[in-house]
Scaffold this motif. Structure first.
Motif, short mmCIF file in Angstrom:
data_model
loop_
_atom_site.label_atom_id
_atom_site.label_comp_id
_atom_site.label_asym_id
_atom_site.label_seq_id
_atom_site.Cartn_x
_atom_site.Cartn_y
_atom_site.Cartn_z
N GLY A 1 8.73 10.10 -5.46
CA GLY A 1 8.84 8.85 -5.89
C GLY A 1 9.11 7.85 -5.03
O GLY A 1 9.90 8.01 -4.00
N THR A 2 8.57 6.59 -5.35
CA THR A 2 8.90 5.49 -4.12
C THR A 2 8.87 4.27 -4.98
O THR A 2 8.13 3.80 -6.09
CB THR A 2 7.81 5.34 -3.12
N GLN B 1 -3.61 0.80 -3.01
CA GLN B 1 -3.58 -0.44 -2.63
C GLN B 1 -3.35 -1.19 -3.81
O GLN B 1 -4.08 -1.31 -4.65
CB GLN B 1 -4.96 -0.93 -1.71
N MET B 2 -2.29 -2.33 -3.64
CA MET B 2 -1.74 -2.88 -4.71
C MET B 2 -1.95 -4.23 -4.52
O MET B 2 -1.02 -4.67 -3.40
CB MET B 2 -0.52 -2.52 -5.39
N ASN B 3 -2.81 -5.30 -5.02
CA ASN B 3 -2.77 -6.53 -4.82
C ASN B 3 -2.36 -7.30 -5.99
O ASN B 3 -2.32 -6.88 -7.04
CB ASN B 3 -4.31 -6.90 -4.25
N ARG C 1 0.94 -1.27 0.14
CA ARG C 1 0.07 -0.07 -0.09
C ARG C 1 0.98 1.14 -0.12
O ARG C 1 1.77 1.28 0.92
CB ARG C 1 -0.93 -0.11 1.25
N LEU C 2 0.76 1.95 -1.06
CA LEU C 2 1.31 3.29 -0.84
C LEU C 2 0.69 4.43 -0.42
O LEU C 2 -0.67 4.27 -0.71
CB LEU C 2 1.82 3.63 -2.58
N SER C 3 1.29 5.38 0.13
CA SER C 3 0.38 6.49 0.53
C SER C 3 1.17 7.60 0.25
O SER C 3 2.60 7.75 -0.08
CB SER C 3 0.65 6.45 2.15
N CYS C 4 0.39 8.90 -0.01
CA CYS C 4 0.95 10.18 -0.56
C CYS C 4 0.28 11.38 0.26
O CYS C 4 -0.95 11.40 0.07
CB CYS C 4 0.53 10.08 -1.97
N ALA C 5 0.85 12.03 0.95
CA ALA C 5 0.37 12.94 2.15
C ALA C 5 0.40 14.22 1.32
O ALA C 5 1.67 14.65 0.96
CB ALA C 5 0.88 12.90 3.35
N ALA C 6 -0.44 15.04 1.23
CA ALA C 6 -0.46 16.32 0.44
C ALA C 6 -0.40 17.39 1.59
O ALA C 6 -1.39 17.21 2.60
CB ALA C 6 -1.55 16.59 -0.58
#
Length: 124
Positions: A117-118, A82-84, A19-24
């Motif tokens: 980037g991640t 969310q990447m499954n 699961r990637l998160s991106c806080a703005a």
């Protein structure tokens, strides 16, 4: 200006999840879409998913549909991916970005602000 900070990348085996998160932060009132894009070495940056910040409507690339889910938390001003069922071909650097425009959400050139980037690496 909008500042974006991503987290959640890593190494996972094929079939796994991340699961990637991106806080703005900053001028978040200007955001119409938040999107996720990815770029592998030697390839053009490609659209993954996007979400309308106000209404929550979503769009996905065909290659990730039914495997990835984009969502947002408007209180935390954070968007998630969310990447499954990850595949080796999902290996890439993933970027979140914001667009103030109501159209062309799949066109990365129309997004104004980008995270750092991640890296996501899926081993076979």
């Amino acid at each position: 200006q909008v500042q974006l900070v991503e987290s959640g990348g890593g190494l996972v085996q094929a079939g796994g999840s991340l699961r990637l998160s991106c806080a703005a932060s900053g001028r978040t009132s200007s955001i119409y879409y938040m999107g996720w894009f990815r770029q592998a070495p030697g390839k053009e940056r490609e659209f993954v998913a996007a979400i309308n910040w106000g209404y929550g409507s979503r769009a996905y690339a065909d290659s990730v549909k039914a495997r990835f889910t984009i969502s947002r938390d408007t209180v935390k001003t954070t968007v998630y991916l969310q990447m499954n069922s990850l595949k080796p071909e999902d290996t890439s650097v993933y970027y979140c970005a914001t667009s103030p425009r109501s159209t062309s959400l799949r066109d990365y050139t129309l997004y104004d602000f980008w995270g750092q980037g991640t890296q996501v690496t899926v081993s076979s």
